[in-house]
Write a protein that holds these residues in place. Sequence first.
Motif, PDB file in Angstrom:
ATOM      1  N   UNK A  52       0.828  -1.208   0.000  1.00  0.00           N
ATOM      2  CA  UNK A  52       0.000   0.000   0.000  1.00  0.00           C
ATOM      3  C   UNK A  52       0.862   1.258   0.000  1.00  0.00           C
ATOM      4  N   UNK A  53       1.953   1.233   0.759  1.00  0.00           N
ATOM      5  CA  UNK A  53       2.844   2.398   0.803  1.00  0.00           C
ATOM      6  C   UNK A  53       3.474   2.658  -0.561  1.00  0.00           C
ATOM      7  N   UNK A  54       3.909   1.603  -1.237  1.00  0.00           N
ATOM      8  CA  UNK A  54       4.491   1.757  -2.564  1.00  0.00           C
ATOM      9  C   UNK A  54       3.462   2.269  -3.562  1.00  0.00           C
ATOM     10  N   UNK A  55       2.252   1.757  -3.476  1.00  0.00           N
ATOM     11  CA  UNK A  55       1.183   2.204  -4.373  1.00  0.00           C
ATOM     12  C   UNK A  55       0.855   3.674  -4.141  1.00  0.00           C
ATOM     13  N   UNK A  56       0.837   4.090  -2.894  1.00  0.00           N
ATOM     14  CA  UNK A  56       0.538   5.485  -2.569  1.00  0.00           C
ATOM     15  C   UNK A  56       1.613   6.413  -3.128  1.00  0.00           C
ATOM     16  N   UNK A  57       2.882   6.046  -2.952  1.00  0.00           N
ATOM     17  CA  UNK A  57       3.976   6.844  -3.500  1.00  0.00           C
ATOM     18  C   UNK A  57       3.832   6.982  -5.008  1.00  0.00           C
ATOM     19  N   UNK A  58       3.573   5.875  -5.678  1.00  0.00           N
ATOM     20  CA  UNK A  58       3.453   5.909  -7.135  1.00  0.00           C
ATOM     21  C   UNK A  58       2.305   6.812  -7.581  1.00  0.00           C
ATOM     22  N   UNK A  59       1.157   6.693  -6.941  1.00  0.00           N
ATOM     23  CA  UNK A  59      -0.003   7.493  -7.342  1.00  0.00           C
ATOM     24  C   UNK A  59       0.216   8.980  -7.111  1.00  0.00           C
ATOM     25  N   UNK A  60       1.071   9.319  -6.151  1.00  0.00           N
ATOM     26  CA  UNK A  60       1.344  10.722  -5.847  1.00  0.00           C
ATOM     27  C   UNK A  60       2.395  11.339  -6.774  1.00  0.00           C
ATOM     28  N   UNK A  61       3.178  10.495  -7.458  1.00  0.00           N
ATOM     29  CA  UNK A  61       4.311  11.037  -8.213  1.00  0.00           C
ATOM     30  C   UNK A  61       4.262  10.802  -9.718  1.00  0.00           C
ATOM     31  N   UNK A  62       3.486   9.836 -10.187  1.00  0.00           N
ATOM     32  CA  UNK A  62       3.403   9.634 -11.639  1.00  0.00           C
ATOM     33  C   UNK A  62       1.941   9.494 -12.057  1.00  0.00           C
ATOM     34  N   UNK A  63       1.697   9.810 -13.327  1.00  0.00           N
ATOM     35  CA  UNK A  63       0.350   9.677 -13.880  1.00  0.00           C
ATOM     36  C   UNK A  63       0.273   8.587 -14.942  1.00  0.00           C
ATOM     37  N   UNK A  64       1.397   8.301 -15.575  1.00  0.00           N
ATOM     38  CA  UNK A  64       1.409   7.298 -16.640  1.00  0.00           C
ATOM     39  C   UNK A  64       2.849   6.863 -16.891  1.00  0.00           C
ATOM     40  N   UNK A  65       3.063   6.187 -18.020  1.00  0.00           N
ATOM     41  CA  UNK A  65       4.398   5.739 -18.379  1.00  0.00           C
ATOM     42  C   UNK A  65       4.703   4.342 -17.880  1.00  0.00           C
ATOM     43  N   UNK A  66       5.958   3.943 -18.064  1.00  0.00           N
ATOM     44  CA  UNK A  66       6.370   2.588 -17.706  1.00  0.00           C
ATOM     45  C   UNK A  66       6.911   2.534 -16.283  1.00  0.00           C
ATOM     46  N   UNK A  67       6.472   1.531 -15.556  1.00  0.00           N
ATOM     47  CA  UNK A  67       6.980   1.214 -14.226  1.00  0.00           C
ATOM     48  C   UNK A  67       7.785  -0.070 -14.338  1.00  0.00           C
ATOM     49  N   UNK A  68       9.070  -0.006 -14.019  1.00  0.00           N
ATOM     50  CA  UNK A  68       9.916  -1.197 -14.027  1.00  0.00           C
ATOM     51  C   UNK A  68      10.086  -1.676 -12.595  1.00  0.00           C
ATOM     52  N   UNK A  69       9.781  -2.931 -12.360  1.00  0.00           N
ATOM     53  CA  UNK A  69      10.039  -3.545 -11.059  1.00  0.00           C
ATOM     54  C   UNK A  69      11.320  -4.358 -11.195  1.00  0.00           C
ATOM     55  N   UNK A  70      12.405  -3.825 -10.664  1.00  0.00           N
ATOM     56  CA  UNK A  70      13.731  -4.442 -10.790  1.00  0.00           C
ATOM     57  C   UNK A  70      13.934  -5.424  -9.649  1.00  0.00           C
ATOM     58  N   UNK A  71      13.826  -6.704  -9.974  1.00  0.00           N
ATOM     59  CA  UNK A  71      13.820  -7.748  -8.952  1.00  0.00           C
ATOM     60  C   UNK A  71      12.399  -7.995  -8.499  1.00  0.00           C
ATOM     61  N   UNK A  72      11.511  -8.197  -9.469  1.00  0.00           N
ATOM     62  CA  UNK A  72      10.064  -8.185  -9.232  1.00  0.00           C
ATOM     63  C   UNK A  72       9.537  -9.399  -8.490  1.00  0.00           C
ATOM     64  N   UNK A  73      10.276 -10.511  -8.527  1.00  0.00           N
ATOM     65  CA  UNK A  73       9.719 -11.719  -7.924  1.00  0.00           C
ATOM     66  C   UNK A  73       8.427 -12.103  -8.609  1.00  0.00           C
ATOM     67  N   UNK A  79       1.952  -5.118  -9.193  1.00  0.00           N
ATOM     68  CA  UNK A  79       0.504  -5.144  -9.419  1.00  0.00           C
ATOM     69  C   UNK A  79      -0.210  -4.091  -8.578  1.00  0.00           C
ATOM     70  N   UNK A  80       0.217  -3.921  -7.340  1.00  0.00           N
ATOM     71  CA  UNK A  80      -0.407  -2.906  -6.490  1.00  0.00           C
ATOM     72  C   UNK A  80      -0.145  -1.500  -7.036  1.00  0.00           C
ATOM     73  N   UNK A  81       1.047  -1.266  -7.519  1.00  0.00           N
ATOM     74  CA  UNK A  81       1.366   0.046  -8.082  1.00  0.00           C
ATOM     75  C   UNK A  81       0.537   0.306  -9.332  1.00  0.00           C
ATOM     76  N   UNK A  82       0.418  -0.667 -10.212  1.00  0.00           N
ATOM     77  CA  UNK A  82      -0.351  -0.472 -11.440  1.00  0.00           C
ATOM     78  C   UNK A  82      -1.837  -0.273 -11.144  1.00  0.00           C
ATOM     79  N   UNK A  83      -2.346  -0.919 -10.114  1.00  0.00           N
ATOM     80  CA  UNK A  83      -3.726  -0.663  -9.712  1.00  0.00           C
ATOM     81  C   UNK A  83      -3.916   0.792  -9.289  1.00  0.00           C
ATOM     82  N   UNK A  84      -2.882   1.368  -8.674  1.00  0.00           N
ATOM     83  CA  UNK A  84      -2.971   2.733  -8.166  1.00  0.00           C
ATOM     84  C   UNK A  84      -2.748   3.788  -9.252  1.00  0.00           C
ATOM     85  N   UNK A  85      -2.142   3.380 -10.386  1.00  0.00           N
ATOM     86  CA  UNK A  85      -1.864   4.319 -11.484  1.00  0.00           C
ATOM     87  C   UNK A  85      -2.445   3.715 -12.766  1.00  0.00           C
TER      88      UNK A  85
END
Length: 252
Positions: A52-73, A79-85
């Motif tokens: 939730x914290x990561x998703x909140x940060x993302x929604x506050x700082x970007x509106x679109x574009x590519x999100x790379x998860x480096x070491x995504x497991x 998935x949580x970040x993309x739901x938020x943006x």
Amino acid sequence: MRCDRVHSFDVAKQGYVNLLHARIPAGTADTAPMVAARVDLLSSGVYLPLADALAKVASEHIEDGMVIDAGAGTGYYLAHVLDAVPAAYGLALDVSAVALRRAARAHPRAGAAVWNLWEPWPVADSSASLILNVFAPRNAPQFHRVLTEDGLLVVATPNPGHLRELGDLVISVDGSKDARLEDTLGERFTRVDRHEVTQQVALEPDRIRQVVEMGPSAHHLHRDGRRERLDAITGSVDVTTSFSVTLYRPVS
């Protein structure tokens, strides 16, 4: 998929593509049992506050574009970040093909590629709005190369008190980890913010086993009676989970 030099790479039936051209040393990539333990633990919601914290940060700082998860497991945090943006799309990079079978299906706007993060990434210059790095290797030159000028790097690390109640069943967090993080990123990035996510949660024995078996501690359970002590846990244990979420901007 085909590159400019006419090398071709098949997309696996699970949806990911393996771009690796060399074998990875044993003990580097997550194994099938580690991935299974991680899926079970994350689905329980134990680490949801971090997601939730990561998703909140993302929604506050970007509106679109590519999100790379480096070491995504398994792609849980991506998935949580993309739901938020809703206007963003994602790319999961990880050295474990077993994990990326999950990541490729973690979100409809995410792709997944098996890659060694220490190698130059198969990603275009200045193409990412945000890079997530959650408990994963940090390749500062590649972070800087693929981020846009106004892009954001978000690094999640465990704090020294993380899982302290489990003793040597888990690998302890180095108290100098924060300083080493700054040493790694300092030449190319400026820290702009930091948040802590800490809670105490009661873990049943099965959850404790998942916490231990999903990470690098799993490679050491055969030592010093750790497996026997882990299997001997029969009751609930109050455990601290503690993370830092640190935000960086690239230096021009």
